[in-house]
Design a protein around this motif. Structure first.
Motif, PDB file in Angstrom:
ATOM      1  N   MET A   1      32.247   5.392  -4.557  1.00 54.51           N
ATOM      2  CA  MET A   1      32.039   6.374  -5.577  1.00 54.51           C
ATOM      3  C   MET A   1      33.029   6.064  -6.752  1.00 54.51           C
ATOM      4  O   MET A   1      34.386   5.884  -6.703  1.00 54.51           O
ATOM      5  N   PRO A   2      32.731   5.945  -8.235  1.00 48.86           N
ATOM      6  CA  PRO A   2      33.304   5.263  -9.145  1.00 48.86           C
ATOM      7  C   PRO A   2      34.216   6.427  -9.675  1.00 48.86           C
ATOM      8  O   PRO A   2      34.182   7.503  -9.322  1.00 48.86           O
ATOM      9  N   GLY A   3      35.408   6.169 -10.330  1.00 52.50           N
ATOM     10  CA  GLY A   3      36.422   6.878 -10.888  1.00 52.50           C
ATOM     11  C   GLY A   3      37.466   6.946 -10.265  1.00 52.50           C
ATOM     12  O   GLY A   3      37.776   6.521  -9.075  1.00 52.50           O
ATOM     13  N   ILE A   4      38.734   7.565 -11.241  1.00 49.43           N
ATOM     14  CA  ILE A   4      40.065   7.423 -10.667  1.00 49.43           C
ATOM     15  C   ILE A   4      40.679   8.898 -10.628  1.00 49.43           C
ATOM     16  O   ILE A   4      40.306   9.503 -12.028  1.00 49.43           O
ATOM     17  N   GLU A   5      41.373   9.540  -9.890  1.00 50.24           N
ATOM     18  CA  GLU A   5      41.991  10.775  -9.909  1.00 50.24           C
ATOM     19  C   GLU A   5      43.242  10.692 -10.859  1.00 50.24           C
ATOM     20  O   GLU A   5      43.681   9.686 -11.018  1.00 50.24           O
ATOM     21  N   LYS A   6      43.542  11.863 -10.935  1.00 49.76           N
ATOM     22  CA  LYS A   6      44.924  12.343 -11.856  1.00 49.76           C
ATOM     23  C   LYS A   6      46.054  11.541 -11.245  1.00 49.76           C
ATOM     24  O   LYS A   6      46.798  10.599 -11.781  1.00 49.76           O
ATOM     25  N   ARG A   7      46.272  11.455 -10.048  1.00 47.65           N
ATOM     26  CA  ARG A   7      47.540  10.923  -9.179  1.00 47.65           C
ATOM     27  C   ARG A   7      47.320   9.266  -9.253  1.00 47.65           C
ATOM     28  O   ARG A   7      48.422   8.628  -9.525  1.00 47.65           O
ATOM     29  N   GLU A   8      46.084   8.984  -9.041  1.00 46.15           N
ATOM     30  CA  GLU A   8      45.827   7.436  -9.041  1.00 46.15           C
ATOM     31  C   GLU A   8      46.201   6.784 -10.458  1.00 46.15           C
ATOM     32  O   GLU A   8      46.661   5.866 -10.451  1.00 46.15           O
ATOM     33  N   PHE A   9      45.687   7.712 -11.614  1.00 44.79           N
ATOM     34  CA  PHE A   9      45.788   7.336 -12.763  1.00 44.79           C
ATOM     35  C   PHE A   9      47.353   7.072 -13.059  1.00 44.79           C
ATOM     36  O   PHE A   9      48.041   6.338 -13.874  1.00 44.79           O
ATOM     37  N   ILE A  10      48.356   8.137 -12.877  1.00 42.87           N
ATOM     38  CA  ILE A  10      49.776   8.061 -12.889  1.00 42.87           C
ATOM     39  C   ILE A  10      50.419   6.862 -12.137  1.00 42.87           C
ATOM     40  O   ILE A  10      51.179   6.310 -12.632  1.00 42.87           O
ATOM     41  N   ASN A  11      49.665   6.712 -10.861  1.00 40.53           N
ATOM     42  CA  ASN A  11      50.404   5.288 -10.263  1.00 40.53           C
ATOM     43  C   ASN A  11      50.107   4.276 -11.039  1.00 40.53           C
ATOM     44  O   ASN A  11      51.041   3.463 -10.930  1.00 40.53           O
ATOM     45  N   LEU A  12      48.704   4.169 -11.679  1.00 37.99           N
ATOM     46  CA  LEU A  12      48.320   3.061 -12.260  1.00 37.99           C
ATOM     47  C   LEU A  12      49.224   2.875 -13.533  1.00 37.99           C
ATOM     48  O   LEU A  12      49.804   1.810 -13.920  1.00 37.99           O
ATOM     49  N   PHE A  13      49.485   4.218 -14.155  1.00 34.12           N
ATOM     50  CA  PHE A  13      50.433   3.936 -15.538  1.00 34.12           C
ATOM     51  C   PHE A  13      51.672   3.448 -15.170  1.00 34.12           C
ATOM     52  O   PHE A  13      52.231   2.798 -15.907  1.00 34.12           O
ATOM     53  N   ASN A  14      52.299   4.081 -14.012  1.00 39.62           N
ATOM     54  CA  ASN A  14      53.418   3.524 -13.676  1.00 39.62           C
ATOM     55  C   ASN A  14      53.710   1.908 -13.304  1.00 39.62           C
ATOM     56  O   ASN A  14      54.697   1.545 -13.602  1.00 39.62           O
ATOM     57  N   GLU A  15      52.737   1.573 -12.667  1.00 40.39           N
ATOM     58  CA  GLU A  15      52.676   0.321 -12.253  1.00 40.39           C
ATOM     59  C   GLU A  15      52.317  -0.772 -13.313  1.00 40.39           C
ATOM     60  O   GLU A  15      52.795  -1.965 -13.280  1.00 40.39           O
TER      61      GLU A  15
ATOM     62  N   VAL B   1      41.437   4.159 -20.818  1.00 41.11           N
ATOM     63  CA  VAL B   1      41.054   4.271 -19.538  1.00 41.11           C
ATOM     64  C   VAL B   1      40.910   5.781 -18.846  1.00 41.11           C
ATOM     65  O   VAL B   1      39.937   6.285 -18.314  1.00 41.11           O
ATOM     66  N   TRP B   2      41.848   6.613 -19.214  1.00 38.79           N
ATOM     67  CA  TRP B   2      41.658   8.275 -19.118  1.00 38.79           C
ATOM     68  C   TRP B   2      40.499   8.928 -19.530  1.00 38.79           C
ATOM     69  O   TRP B   2      39.860   9.651 -18.588  1.00 38.79           O
ATOM     70  N   GLU B   3      39.917   8.525 -20.679  1.00 44.78           N
ATOM     71  CA  GLU B   3      38.844   8.966 -21.269  1.00 44.78           C
ATOM     72  C   GLU B   3      37.681   8.453 -20.534  1.00 44.78           C
ATOM     73  O   GLU B   3      36.891   9.311 -20.268  1.00 44.78           O
ATOM     74  N   LYS B   4      37.743   7.362 -19.768  1.00 44.63           N
ATOM     75  CA  LYS B   4      36.580   6.677 -19.101  1.00 44.63           C
ATOM     76  C   LYS B   4      36.927   6.782 -17.559  1.00 44.63           C
ATOM     77  O   LYS B   4      36.181   6.030 -17.009  1.00 44.63           O
ATOM     78  N   ARG B   5      37.740   7.667 -17.166  1.00 47.22           N
ATOM     79  CA  ARG B   5      38.212   7.492 -15.736  1.00 47.22           C
ATOM     80  C   ARG B   5      37.129   7.863 -14.756  1.00 47.22           C
ATOM     81  O   ARG B   5      37.076   7.460 -13.520  1.00 47.22           O
ATOM     82  N   ARG B   6      36.297   8.541 -14.956  1.00 48.47           N
ATOM     83  CA  ARG B   6      34.943   8.990 -14.172  1.00 48.47           C
ATOM     84  C   ARG B   6      33.946   7.547 -13.716  1.00 48.47           C
ATOM     85  O   ARG B   6      33.205   7.679 -12.884  1.00 48.47           O
ATOM     86  N   GLU B   7      33.991   6.831 -14.799  1.00 47.25           N
ATOM     87  CA  GLU B   7      33.179   5.704 -14.712  1.00 47.25           C
ATOM     88  C   GLU B   7      33.816   4.405 -14.320  1.00 47.25           C
ATOM     89  O   GLU B   7      33.390   3.352 -14.297  1.00 47.25           O
ATOM     90  N   ILE B   8      35.150   4.520 -14.070  1.00 45.11           N
ATOM     91  CA  ILE B   8      35.882   3.199 -13.857  1.00 45.11           C
ATOM     92  C   ILE B   8      35.832   2.716 -12.007  1.00 45.11           C
ATOM     93  O   ILE B   8      36.112   3.727 -11.386  1.00 45.11           O
TER      94      ILE B   8
END
Length: 166
Positions: A1-15, A45-52
């Motif tokens: 399933m494509p998309g990233i969740e909020k916590r995954e995005f935060i981890n991605l941002f921090n990394e 990336v956040w705007e397109k998070r459901r398609e990533i």
């Protein structure tokens, strides 16, 4: 399933924020601009998070950052070309006219920046860089019809906003 969740995005941002910022800094040479573009990259990336897709997220970050750098560079070229081609001594103009011209140019640049990325890219490649539709199609890997449609959309959008705002 494509998309990233909020916590995954935060981890991605921090990394990845610092590496993306460094990458942009190497390209533009200005730390403040690099930080702005890195932030804009993550906003996109956040705007397109459901398609990533997770598997391509890091390369997507670099691609977005690179495209934002290109857009900034193209915008700077527009400003530079206008400044170099505009000879204020050519006409005897009033300070009011110069101010209106400057305001118009600023508003026009803002409206060009508001175009979708695809439409803006085609518009700038044609109107600033002087590429033909065939050359644009070759460079972007799209059909000439797609270039024509994007240019039509860009011109239509600009015409609407110019009529309403100016």
């Amino acid at each position: 399933m494509p998309g990233i969740e909020k916590r995954e995005f935060i981890n991605l941002f921090n990394e990845m924020f610092q590496p993306i910022k460094n990458y942009v800094y190497y390209k533009v040479g200005d730390i403040e601009v690099a930080e702005d573009i890195a932030q804009d990259t993550f906003a996109k990336v956040w705007e397109k998070r459901r398609e990533i897709r997770q598997s391509t997220i890091k390369s997507l970050l670099y691609t977005i950052a690179n495209n934002l750098c290109k857009n900034r560079f193209e915008h700077q070229q527009v400003v530079y070309e206008f400044a170099n081609n505009y000879d204020r001594n050519q006409w005897d103009v009033s300070p009011e006219f110069e101010l209106e011209l400057k305001e118009f140019n600023t508003k026009l640049q803002n409206e060009i920046a508001r175009l979708t990325e695809k439409n803006r890219t085609v518009f700038l490649m044609n109107r600033i860089d002087g590429y033909t539709y065939n050359e644009i199609a070759d460079n972007l890997g799209i059909s000439v019809k797609a270039v024509e449609k994007r240019m039509k959309n860009a011109l239509t959008d600009l015409k609407k906003t110019i009529k309403h705002k100016f």
